[in-house]
Design an enzyme around this catalytic site. Structure first.
Site, PDB file in Angstrom:
ATOM      1  N   ALA A  59       1.686  24.847  17.009  1.00 45.21           N
ATOM      2  CA  ALA A  59       0.429  24.711  16.372  1.00 45.21           C
ATOM      3  C   ALA A  59       0.452  24.382  14.834  1.00 45.21           C
ATOM      4  CB  ALA A  59      -0.451  25.871  16.675  1.00 45.21           C
ATOM      5  N   ARG A  82      -3.952  36.948  18.798  1.00 43.49           N
ATOM      6  CA  ARG A  82      -4.281  38.181  19.399  1.00 43.49           C
ATOM      7  C   ARG A  82      -4.696  39.474  18.147  1.00 43.49           C
ATOM      8  NH1 ARG A  82       1.052  38.236  22.669  1.00 43.49           N
ATOM      9  NH2 ARG A  82       1.766  37.017  20.998  1.00 43.49           N
ATOM     10  N   LYS A 141       0.952  19.880  26.064  1.00 37.90           N
ATOM     11  CA  LYS A 141       1.688  19.545  27.206  1.00 37.90           C
ATOM     12  C   LYS A 141       2.844  20.544  27.647  1.00 37.90           C
ATOM     13  CE  LYS A 141       5.187  18.252  26.318  1.00 37.90           C
ATOM     14  NZ  LYS A 141       6.250  19.102  25.780  1.00 37.90           N
ATOM     15  N   CYS A 201      -1.340  31.091  17.590  1.00 33.28           N
ATOM     16  CA  CYS A 201      -0.498  30.648  16.314  1.00 33.28           C
ATOM     17  C   CYS A 201       1.072  30.405  16.684  1.00 33.28           C
ATOM     18  CB  CYS A 201      -0.976  31.894  15.249  1.00 33.28           C
ATOM     19  SG  CYS A 201      -2.507  32.073  14.884  1.00 33.28           S
ATOM     20  N   ALA A 202       1.111  29.585  17.839  1.00 34.87           N
ATOM     21  CA  ALA A 202       2.681  29.220  18.037  1.00 34.87           C
ATOM     22  C   ALA A 202       2.984  28.262  17.095  1.00 34.87           C
ATOM     23  CB  ALA A 202       2.598  28.589  19.592  1.00 34.87           C
ATOM     24  N   HIS A 242      -2.904  28.314  30.205  1.00 35.58           N
ATOM     25  CA  HIS A 242      -3.874  27.076  29.968  1.00 35.58           C
ATOM     26  C   HIS A 242      -5.061  27.267  30.831  1.00 35.58           C
ATOM     27  CE1 HIS A 242      -0.498  24.255  27.862  1.00 35.58           C
ATOM     28  NE2 HIS A 242      -0.777  25.260  27.318  1.00 35.58           N
ATOM     29  N   TYR A 258      -9.124  35.295  21.023  1.00 36.71           N
ATOM     30  CA  TYR A 258      -9.567  34.024  21.669  1.00 36.71           C
ATOM     31  C   TYR A 258     -11.117  33.775  22.101  1.00 36.71           C
ATOM     32  CZ  TYR A 258      -4.381  33.888  21.949  1.00 36.71           C
ATOM     33  OH  TYR A 258      -3.143  33.931  21.778  1.00 36.71           O
ATOM     34  N   LEU A 289      -1.117  27.680  23.616  1.00 36.25           N
ATOM     35  CA  LEU A 289      -0.550  28.685  24.179  1.00 36.25           C
ATOM     36  C   LEU A 289       0.112  28.230  25.458  1.00 36.25           C
ATOM     37  CD1 LEU A 289      -4.325  30.226  24.718  1.00 36.25           C
ATOM     38  CD2 LEU A 289      -2.332  31.124  23.181  1.00 36.25           C
ATOM     39  N   ARG A 314       9.505  29.010  26.451  1.00 41.40           N
ATOM     40  CA  ARG A 314       9.938  27.752  27.402  1.00 41.40           C
ATOM     41  C   ARG A 314      10.730  28.154  28.413  1.00 41.40           C
ATOM     42  NH1 ARG A 314      10.729  23.249  23.078  1.00 41.40           N
ATOM     43  NH2 ARG A 314      11.827  25.302  22.132  1.00 41.40           N
TER      44      ARG A 314
END
Length: 346
Positions: free
Chosen positions: A18, A39, A102, A14-15, A84, A63, A79, A174
Site C-alpha cells: 500500500a 485494525r 491483484k 497498511c500492508a 477481498h 475498515y 488486504l 503470500r
C-alpha cells in the site's frame, strides 16, 4: 478545459504494497487520500505519517469506519486476497469505487460477488495490474496488431519470478493458506496470465494444462508452477511463475513475421525510456517509450477519470480481471486434478 474531479481515496489496510500506491495517489492530480484505516488507529497513523499522507487525512482504527466516511469516494484494498470479497462487497454497497490489489480474488466465484456488488451500486471496479497503464504497453500492442510487421500471433511465453527470503517463505502472507492461498500462482502468475491474455487481445484459451510437480510449501501453498494454454486456431502459450527463481518479468510473443520481447514488463527498469525489442525483417530493433509519470500514477489517474466521469462504470477492467481469474482457476484446477486439461469457459 473543465477541472478534473478529485477522487477522495480511503485506504483499507497498511500492508507494504500500500505504501507505493499511497505515493501514487498523492502524485495523481485527480486523487487525494482522504482516510486511512487499519485494525488499530496507531498503525493507521504511523502509515499516514510514513507515506506523507495529507494532514487532512482521517485516521481510523477499523475498515468499517473508512467505508462509513462520506468524504471517501473510492477505496484502495491491499488486504490479503482472502479478505477481498468481504471488504470489496461492503465498499461497493456503500457506493465506494473499488481499486483492489491483484489477485482480485481467490476464485472467480468470489470475484463475481464483487463485480455483482459493483454493478448493483454503479461503482467503478479495477484491479491493480499496473503495467497495462504504461504507454509502452500500447506501443507494444501496436506492433502485435500490425499484420505487416508481426503477422499472426502463434505463441506467447511469460515468466515472472523473484527470490523470496527464507523468512518470507515461512511468514509472508503470500504463503499462508488462510490469507493468500494461491501463493505464487495468484501473485506472480496473475501477471503472467494477464500478459498472455493481453497479447491475445484478451481472448480466452480453449484449454489449460498445468505443468506437473509444482513446488509447494508444507501447507500446500504454491511456490512455483507453470502451465500451457491452447486456442482453437492453434495458438499456444506457456508461463512460469515462482518465488524461488532469480528476478525475471519477461514476455516473448512470436508471430508469422516478427517477434516481440520485453524483459521488464511488470516494472520498467528505466521508467523514463522503457524499452522493448522487436525482430522484424531479420533485424533486432530497440524501442524506447517515455512516460511523464510512473505507471502506478497513470493507473490511479485512469481509475479516477472513470470514477469521476459521471457516466456508467467502464466494464472493460472487470471483464479483463474476470478472464484472468478464470485462467488462474483453471491452472489451479489442473494442479489439483492430476494435471488434467481443463476447459476454460467464460
Amino acid at each position: 478545459m473543465a477541472e478534473q474531479k478529485q477522487i477522495r481515496f480511503g485506504i483499507l489496510g497498511c500492508a507494504t504494497v500500500a505504501r507505493k500506491l499511497a505515493r501514487a495517489i498523492s502524485l495523481a492530480p485527480n486523487a487525494t487520500i482522504s482516510a486511512v484505516g487499519s485494525r488499530t488507529a496507531e498503525k493507521a497513523a504511523a502509515f499516514a505519517a510514513e507515506t506523507e499522507c495529507p494532514a487532512t487525512a482521517k485516521i481510523y482504527g477499523s475498515y468499517d469506519a473508512v467505508l462509513d466516511d462520506p468524504d471517501v469516494d473510492a477505496v484502495y484494498i491491499p488486504l490479503p486476497t482472502s479478505l477481498h470479497v468481504r471488504w470489496a462487497v461492503l465498499a461497493a454497497q456503500k457506493k465506494k469505487h473499488i481499486l483492489v490489489e491483484k489477485p482480485a480474488a481467490l476464485n472467480v466465484a468470489e470475484l463475481d460477488q464483487i463485480l455483482a456488488a459493483c454493478e448493483s451500486s454503479g461503482v467503478q471496479f479495477m484491479d491493480g495490474t499496473v503495467w497495462t497503464h504504461h504507454p509502452r504497453t500500447a506501443k507494444m500492442k501496436e506492433f502485435l496488431s500490425d499484420p505487416l510487421r508481426f503477422g499472426q500471433l502463434k505463441s506467447v511465453h511469460s515468466i515472472v519470478s523473484f527470490l523470496v527470503s527464507a523468512d518470507s517463505l515461512k511468514n509472508d502472507i503470500r504463503v499462508k493458506p488462510d490469507l493468500d492461498g494461491l501463493g505464487a500462482l495468484g501473485d506472480a502468475g496473475w501477471y503472467c496470465i494477464h500478459a498472455i491474455l493481453w497479447a491475445n487481445d484478451y481472448e480466452l484459451p480453449e484449454s489449460v494444462t498445468a505443468v506437473r510437480e509444482p513446488e509447494v510449501n508444507e501447507a500446500g501453498v504454491i511456490l512455483s508452477c507453470g502451465a500451457s494454454m491452447k486456442w482453437k486456431d492453434g495458438r499456444v502459450a506457456t508461463f512460469y511463475c515462482s518465488f524461488l527463481a532469480i528476478f525475471s518479468t519477461d514476455i516473448c510473443a512470436y508471430g508469422t513475421k516478427g517477434k516481440l520481447r520485453v524483459h521488464d514488463f511488470v516494472i520498467p527498469f528505466a521508467p523514463q525510456s522503457a524499452p522493448f525489442y522487436t525482430f522484424e525483417s531479420y533485424r533486432l530493433i530497440e524501442h524506447g517509450v517515455a512516460a511523464e509519470l510512473p505507471q502506478d500514477v497513470l493507473m490511479v489517474m485512469e481509475f479516477c477519470n472513470l470514477a469521476g466521469s459521471g457516466r456508467a462504470p467502464e466494464k472493460k477492467w472487470a471483464v479483463i480481471s474476470r478472464k484472468t481469474q478464470l485462467v488462474v482457476d483453471a491452472v489451479n484446477a489442473s494442479i489439483h486434478n492430476g494435471f488434467e486439461t481443463i476447459e476454460v469457459v467464460y
